[in-house]
Write an enzyme that holds these catalytic residues in place. Structure first.
Site, PDB file in Angstrom:
ATOM      1  N   LYS A   4      -2.080  -9.186   1.589  1.00  0.00           N
ATOM      2  CA  LYS A   4      -2.716  -8.484   0.454  1.00  0.00           C
ATOM      3  C   LYS A   4      -4.030  -9.165   0.073  1.00  0.00           C
ATOM      4  O   LYS A   4      -4.064 -10.367  -0.204  1.00  0.00           O
ATOM      5  CB  LYS A   4      -1.732  -8.493  -0.717  1.00  0.00           C
ATOM      6  CG  LYS A   4      -2.194  -7.824  -1.994  1.00  0.00           C
ATOM      7  CD  LYS A   4      -1.003  -7.734  -2.947  1.00  0.00           C
ATOM      8  CE  LYS A   4      -1.342  -7.186  -4.311  1.00  0.00           C
ATOM      9  NZ  LYS A   4      -0.145  -7.008  -5.153  1.00  0.00           N
TER      10      LYS A   4
ATOM     11  N   CYS B 256      -0.772  -2.490  -2.733  1.00  0.00           N
ATOM     12  CA  CYS B 256      -0.793  -2.223  -4.178  1.00  0.00           C
ATOM     13  C   CYS B 256      -2.168  -2.285  -4.865  1.00  0.00           C
ATOM     14  O   CYS B 256      -2.944  -1.358  -4.769  1.00  0.00           O
ATOM     15  CB  CYS B 256       0.212  -3.101  -4.898  1.00  0.00           C
ATOM     16  SG  CYS B 256       0.496  -2.468  -6.566  1.00  0.00           S
TER      17      CYS B 256
ATOM     18  N   GLU C 217       6.264  -2.334  -1.730  1.00  0.00           N
ATOM     19  CA  GLU C 217       5.788  -3.726  -1.809  1.00  0.00           C
ATOM     20  C   GLU C 217       6.959  -4.672  -2.155  1.00  0.00           C
ATOM     21  O   GLU C 217       7.762  -4.373  -3.049  1.00  0.00           O
ATOM     22  CB  GLU C 217       4.708  -3.817  -2.899  1.00  0.00           C
ATOM     23  CG  GLU C 217       4.125  -5.212  -3.060  1.00  0.00           C
ATOM     24  CD  GLU C 217       3.081  -5.285  -4.175  1.00  0.00           C
ATOM     25  OE1 GLU C 217       3.083  -4.412  -5.069  1.00  0.00           O
ATOM     26  OE2 GLU C 217       2.256  -6.229  -4.146  1.00  0.00           O
TER      27      GLU C 217
END
Ligand code: URP
Length: 489
Positions: A293, A330, A218
């Protein structure tokens, strides 16, 4: 297509063992039992046979067997003095290693007898098609890059059952974990270019090993500065076709490799809005698409909502030359519906590029992705950055902790999980690394047929619950014991 062969004694495995000092166990190894260890293990165990057994395992865990590279003889060093301080409390090593070992797996490999290690590995990592995962031989150029640039390099292979009507669909996947290259006080451009330079030999190692799909961690092109809340770090953000993408496009073309590049994205066409985005670069160097994300953390020092917005790209699956892939960035790994949505859209491999620290999430790390792989019948590749990043100005996060200048240790430990519940050992807890894995994508459908999770899922009852839950007048379905508030005596 690669063939999925089982090799008996892969040369790489033997070498790794030698590097880790994993020499065969001799009975004499057990004789050097320290008084302290004996006292500790005897405290709670009364039966003699159990005591001996426990002592052997426990004490071997604190003795390090090393092969002398010149004489090839076993040397034994006791590590327990390093592990236990005078007051009997454990001292956690500052370098992020597991008491000098790269990972728990390597500590166990070095400390247990081969038989015990085999059984412990079966319990911890599971079996693939009824057997322990094979290691695969790594080409010489990659091996020499790993020794020259000191990064961990491991390679495994997941098989599927042979089918009558379909050929195997074996792809080679690579994941890279790394620390930053320069201190966070260096000029920003130098920091970014330093990371490019550091990553070059690792990407070269992946390309020269025939990796088909490669994923980075990330926000790989910057320090994970989101703890600070300082706005100057926004300068690292780039458009989807910016400098970092261009850097990787060259490798994609050179090695015919799909590359997933998680960056901090600046959307110049929409008022400079910033996103946490994975760019999917095709094997011809083309940009296939992007995913932003979905879930932004609100925990500890992960003050990421100061910097970027909640994703608006849904749950895309990218059909590439090597399979259908998706990216769950994540913190999205804590959301089972996020995993589910990528699965419903047909993903065969989901990458989870992350940045997370030991104190916060390490016990969850080996569980969540593996569970997602099982529940959704796809492969999951989990990647975490490495090292401790120290920022110029101390910060707090309203959690009562004294001000500090770092997030804590990013514990690496990248690993790959399979839909059949097996997984690879993890990469180093403190070093850069490249984990390579062959995977036969036929395994995804085989597991769907075996367990029938899709067929038994009853999505309609959950769709109904969710539709009701989203309404302001939602009432939870709770049936209270009518005797709850009555005296019954
Ligand atoms: N980068 C990120 O979302 N981290 C959050 C912490 C975690 O999910 O472990």
């Amino acid at each position: 297509m690669r063939s999925c062969r089982r090799t008996k004694t892969p040369s790489f495995a033997v070498e790794a063992k030698e590097n880790q000092g994993g020499s065969p166990t001799s009975t004499s190894s057990y004789s050097r039992i320290s008084d302290r260890c004996t006292r500790r293990s005897m405290k709670n165990i009364s039966r003699r046979s159990e005591t001996i057994c426990f002592c052997r395992v426990a004490c071997r865990s604190f003795q390090i067997h090393k092969l002398d590279p010149r004489t090839k003889e076993e040397r034994m060093e006791s590590k327990d003095d390093e592990i236990f301080a005078e007051n009997g409390k454990t001292e956690i090593p500052k370098d992020g290693s597991v008491f000098g070992f790269d990972s728990l797996h390597r500590l166990l490999q070095s400390s247990l007898s081969p038989q015990l290690f085999q059984e412990v590995s079966r319990l911890l990592l599971g079996l693939n098609c009824g057997r322990a995962l094979d290691t695969i031989a790594i080409p010489e150029p990659a091996k020499s890059l790993s020794s020259k640039h000191d990064f961990d390099l491991q390679a495994f292979s997941f098989c599927a059952e042979k089918e009558s009507l379909r050929e195997p669909r074996i792809v080679r996947v690579g994941v890279i974990q790394n620390s930053i290259a320069l201190p966070t006080t260096a000029p920003l451009l130098d920091q970014k270019r330093g990371i490019f330079q550091k990553l070059t030999p690792i990407i070269e190692a992946a390309g020269s090993s025939g990796v088909n799909i490669l994923c980075l961690q990330e926000a790989w092109m910057m320090p994970f500065a989101f703890c600070t809340r300082e706005k100057k770090w926004c300068e690292f953000s780039e458009p989807v076709d910016g400098e970092s993408t261009q850097f990787l496009q060259d490798f994609a073309r050179k090695y015919n490799m799909v590359i997933i590049s998680p960056i901090l994205e600046r959307d110049e066409k929409h008022g400079q809005v910033i996103w946490n985005t994975a760019v999917i670069i095709g094997n011809h160097g083309n940009i296939i698409g992007k995913h932003r994300k979905n879930h932004i953390p609100r925990v500890g020092d992960f003050n990421e909502s100061t910097y970027y917005m909640e994703g608006n790209t849904g749950h895309p699956v990218f059909e590439t030359a090597f399979g259908k892939i998706a990216v769950n960035i994540c913190y999205g790994r804590h959301h089972p519906l996020n995993w589910l949505a990528f699965g419903l859209n047909g993903a065969e491999i989901v990458f989870n590029p992350s940045a997370t620290v030991g104190e916060l999430s390490e016990p969850m790390w080996p569980i969540e992705a593996r569970n997602a792989a099982i529940a959704n019948s796809y492969f999951v590749c989990s990647i975490n950055r490495v090292g401790t990043e120290i920022f110029p100005n101390p910060f707090t996060s309203g959690d009562g902790k004294p001000q500090h200048a770092d997030f804590g240790h990013f514990y690496g430990s990248s690993y790959i999980s399979s839909p059949d519940s097996s997984c690879t050992p993890s990469l180093s807890r403190h070093k850069d690394g490249l984990l390579i894995s062959d995977m036969d994508l036929n395994l995804c459908r085989q597991l769907k047929d075996k367990w029938g999770f899709r067929m038994t899922a009853r999505y309609e009852i959950y769709a109904d619950l969710l539709a009701r839950y989203l309404k302001p007048d939602f009432e939870p379905q709770v049936i209270s014991d009518p005797l709850l508030n009555k005296k019954t005596f």
